[in-house]
Design an enzyme around this catalytic site. Structure first.
Site, short mmCIF file in Angstrom:
data_model
loop_
_atom_site.label_atom_id
_atom_site.label_comp_id
_atom_site.label_asym_id
_atom_site.label_seq_id
_atom_site.Cartn_x
_atom_site.Cartn_y
_atom_site.Cartn_z
N TRP D 97 0.72 -1.01 0.05
CA TRP D 97 -0.05 0.11 0.05
C TRP D 97 0.75 1.12 -0.03
CZ3 TRP D 97 1.74 -1.80 4.76
CH2 TRP D 97 1.90 -0.89 5.73
N ASP D 116 6.25 -4.22 3.15
CA ASP D 116 6.41 -5.16 4.37
C ASP D 116 7.82 -6.07 4.22
OD1 ASP D 116 4.07 -4.31 5.59
OD2 ASP D 116 2.95 -5.89 5.06
#
Lengths: 170, 381, 381, 170
Positions: D97, D116
């Site tokens: 995102w 991540d």
């Protein structure tokens, strides 16, 4: 200060209580005691089965409770079980370590079997570590640093610990 | 050299002048580490007692206090098997096909220090000891060739894995004896239930043959614990419940007590060694560090806030370090400017002290939940 | 009746007279539970965000504050799929062959309330949504026949499992739409990226066929979140970033907005709905409970310490409950003497209030580490 | 009081800071932004590679740091990585995102990619949750409640989050 400091504080408090309130009970006679530990039969209890005998007092969800003199782990009394029952869906370890604790009500010493309940992850409640008369791990029959779930069908995953009266020590 | 692209961009930016600078797009890269562990790096084991299927170990640079990386260890993983060269290590761990149930797989996983990526595996018999990790629950031979793991099912045995061939050697029964204390390139001692110690030898290909057994080396009413420390190639220092020191040598035909003294002397005044990893030894200076507190025998696993420092040749207490907070585990770096590491089970911090003057240097916080065994970098090979 | 043996022994002991009583040997047994969840029992999900491979859910008797048991859920398990009869449930979880790496297995595990033992399994495509569990990330059909699970890989799809046949039905693509909001025995809605909603129907054997799609139902600058609450068989109440209420009905040819109002009215004074499970609905009385705090839009996930209670027919705030501590999740028991449950992500406590007068009744502490979704017992079927 | 209360307190403090110090930045234009998120190439960095650009200030191990305006998770800067590097042995998520944060040094808005790092368990350090302009999960390109490790070879296990500058938002 960090998030688990409170656990440490609680552990330290519990240790301090253990020191101040209890004398060192006689240690079990090693291998002889181990031989006497039965492979416990497993049955089903209703949740309302009485969990204490008439000849004892105290709070089984407190680390101070007399049966816990050599326990190490999470108290099943806080985890859906009791001093003599495993939480639903767990499997009791058939073998375990034993300790000798003095019942303050009758002043007698009893052999206590600290069977682990196994097959679900750590309950995480009521952590309690007391070491009155426990042994090093090379004398496993009295050693509480071992994970005693090893003898179960479900493997070694540890959920909580009981404290079952096996009989009078004398 | 894709890893240097950000540097190149930064240089271009500096040339452009910072007043009108706009941040430039970056590239996401993965960190790498030195080939070998620097002397002041240290691994700390977190058994994650509240969530044991998620055990891990953290790598800390104790000079800067930086967290350098971690490995996941599975359920009840033991201490890392760090090669003396500091460039690689193996992790003994247990996994279940359904996390906390199902089929059990015990496995030894290879890692290189430089990238901390899980590499090869050796599948082990699913019998690995499960419980708190102690110094003797698993050990490498000194040359890093074989990993020896203590099994308890409750039958006792040891598993040997060959790290050079990356293969299991086998499982070998022990005669009621536990734990692994290396005392030579292909030799180790075990502690037996009656207070004796057993020798065992490894063949060139790693098979275990039993050697001599001693008579009981300590009184079972005041036994040596499993919280020991190695003080030379062939000698281990054990501590009894009442803080007596018993040094056992394993170079002969059978284990032999070569020294016996007391940490607390004839008037202990309640002082006692305590903790999970309560002592550390600095080999170059022959110095012993011991975590001490006051309490009865049942407190022998409790934390202490004093570290007593002994010269093991003179058996004299030469210094005392007052810790800033209690400790259940200590370790000392192996180099000539040693650091003292201290942690307490249940407190997510590693504290770093100057081991020579006792000054607290720094703390590394937010380290998991239940720290157990501390492993300093190997030095000098 | 082996489970009654301790009782028999106790009786014998009483006959012997307590003055001379000696404790008698006990038998270790396993607890069992009622066939169905009583109305004031509640499941609480702990994703164990710091140790996610050890996710679990706890079963609490809110009347006594007793911890009744738990299930282990694996990595990033979703909320339990509790059958409306309260006698059984399924847990959607993910496992790795090496704990935090290796081969991934997604699986639905069957449990009976009475013993909490893991039973049958249905292996799922390894695509299950991983993230915080919300009301729409997985849902049973109302009759408990099918489990529908949202997948995100980042391709979006749903998996359907047949709980009667104990078999996977299949994986079905969705047209850029997410989450599962049941609106009938064999029908559900999904939220799509452009603000529209999509209908989907299940055939008798559980295969998904797409139905009508609405026009965008909310402004993408003030969109409805995924933190919704079901208020009837065919209607869901959504809440926008700015705490507008949008009720969507799914009984027609396409999802339709049937109500639009605001929790905070024309003068919000900064008040805003916030949290992970920020609202609860008590169907029998038509009462909505909403966790409120003051803050900007970026605080829409933050905890609140006030619960505003609305009559959804009149859209009026009828009461306010001042919580003893902030909450990110609330739920209300379904019975006629409803309890309000409240928890905060990162605080290991479930707090129990009288939902009618707001009085705090009790707290259950030491509940894991990161509580997310609260699931009261189903009532009345 | 319990062991994780401190985490909650920290989370609450962080949330409070976010509220008081920052205005709500303009939200990204949804799908258009998603299309612009590159599948990031992965390379190796030495631990001493500079982790900040000259045109920015602040502490990348603090949740207050400007790049973290829409982050949710453990800061890689505290986990053996940095704002633009993953810890050793982890695998960066190729998709993720994005958020739009204002750099206080130049007053400009930048598109930040919160990739991540995956394949090891949760780092557990420097938890940070800020939600300036993030989207519901049915608009995944801006959603931080999702585990973005899903696109990696190693699976979905989440270790920590980075905050990589993709470019100016204007």
């Amino acid at each position: 200060m960090n998030r688990l400091d409170r656990i440490a504080e609680r552990l330290a408090r519990q240790a301090a209580r253990g020191i101040s309130r209890r004398g060192l009970l006689a240690r079990l006679g090693g291998l002889a005691a181990a031989a006497s530990v039965p492979a416990l039969p497993v049955a089903r209890a209703q949740a309302q089965t009485p969990k204490q005998q008439p000849g004892e007092k105290g709070d089984p969800s407190s680390c101070d409770y007399w049966r816990y003199c050599a326990i190490d782990g999470f108290l099943c009394s806080c985890c859906g079980g009791s001093v003599s029952t495993c939480p639903p869906g767990t499997e009791p370890s058939p073998i375990t370590w034993v300790g000798t604790c003095r019942n303050p009500v009758d002043g007698k010493d009893y052999v206590i079997s600290y069977n682990d309940c196994c097959g679900k992850a750590a309950c995480g409640r009521c952590i309690c570590n007391r070491n009155e008369g426990d042994t090093p791990i090379y004398q496993p029959q009295g050693a509480n640093d071992l994970n005693w779930c090893l003898g179960t069908q479900s493997g070694v995953v540890y959920n909580c610990s009981t404290a079952v009266v096996l009989g009078a020590a004398s | 050299m894709p890893g240097l692209r950000p540097l190149t961009l930064v240089a271009a930016l500096l040339l452009a002048g910072s007043a009108t600078a706009q941040l430039v797009p970056e590239e996401l890269v993965v960190e790498s580490l030195p080939e070998k562990l620097p002397p002041h790096w240290v691994w700390v084991n977190d058994v994650a007692f509240f969530n044991m299927s998620d055990g891990r170990a953290y790598l800390i640079d104790a000079d800067t206090g930086r967290f350098m990386g971690m490995v996941s260890g599975g359920y009840s993983h033991l201490k890392l098997g760090i090669d003396r060269r500091g460039d690689r290590f193996v992790v003994p761990g247990t996994y279940y096909s359904r996390g906390t149930r199902g089929e059990r797989t015990d496995v030894l996983t290879f890692y290189a220090t430089k990238n901390l990526e899980p590499g090869s595996e050796i599948i082990l018999p699913p019998k690995k000891y499960s419980g708190l990790p102690f110094v003797g629950t698993s050990n490498l031979t000194d040359d890093g060739r074989f990993m020896i793991i203590y099994n308890f099912t409750p039958e006792q045995s040891v598993t040997v894995a060959d790290l050079e061939r990356k293969a299991l050697v086998g499982e070998f029964e022990t005669p009621g004896c536990a734990l692994i204390y290396p005392v030579g390139p292909r030799r180790f001692m075990m502690q037996c239930g009656d207070g004796s110690m057993q020798l065992a030898n490894l063949t060139a290909d790693g098979r275990v043959t039993l050697g001599g057994v001693s008579k009981p080396l300590w009184d079972l009413d005041n036994p040596a614990t499993e919280r020991a420390v190695r003080i030379s190639e062939s000698r281990w220092m054990f501590f009894t419940f009442d803080s007596d020191v018993i040094v056992v040598d394993g170079s002969g035909d059978q284990p032999k007590v070569v020294e016996k003294w007391s940490l607390v002397g004839p008037k202990p005044d309640g002082w006692r060694l305590g903790g999970l990893q309560p002592s550390a030894y600095h080999a170059a200076t022959g110095t012993l560090y011991a975590v001490m507190h006051q309490g009865g025998r049942e407190t022998r696993k409790d934390p202490g806030q004093q570290v007593w420092v002994f010269d093991v040749r003179t058996r004299k207490k030469i210094r005392q370090i007052d810790l800033a907070s209690p400790a259940t585990s200590i370790a000392v770096s192996e180099d000539a400017k040693p650091l003292l590491y201290a942690a307490q089970f249940g407190v997510p911090s590693l504290h770093v002290y100057d081991a020579l003057n006792g000054q607290k240097l720094r703390s590394i916080d937010q380290l998991g939940q239940t720290l157990t065994y501390i492993q300093p970098a190997p030095v000098g090979q």
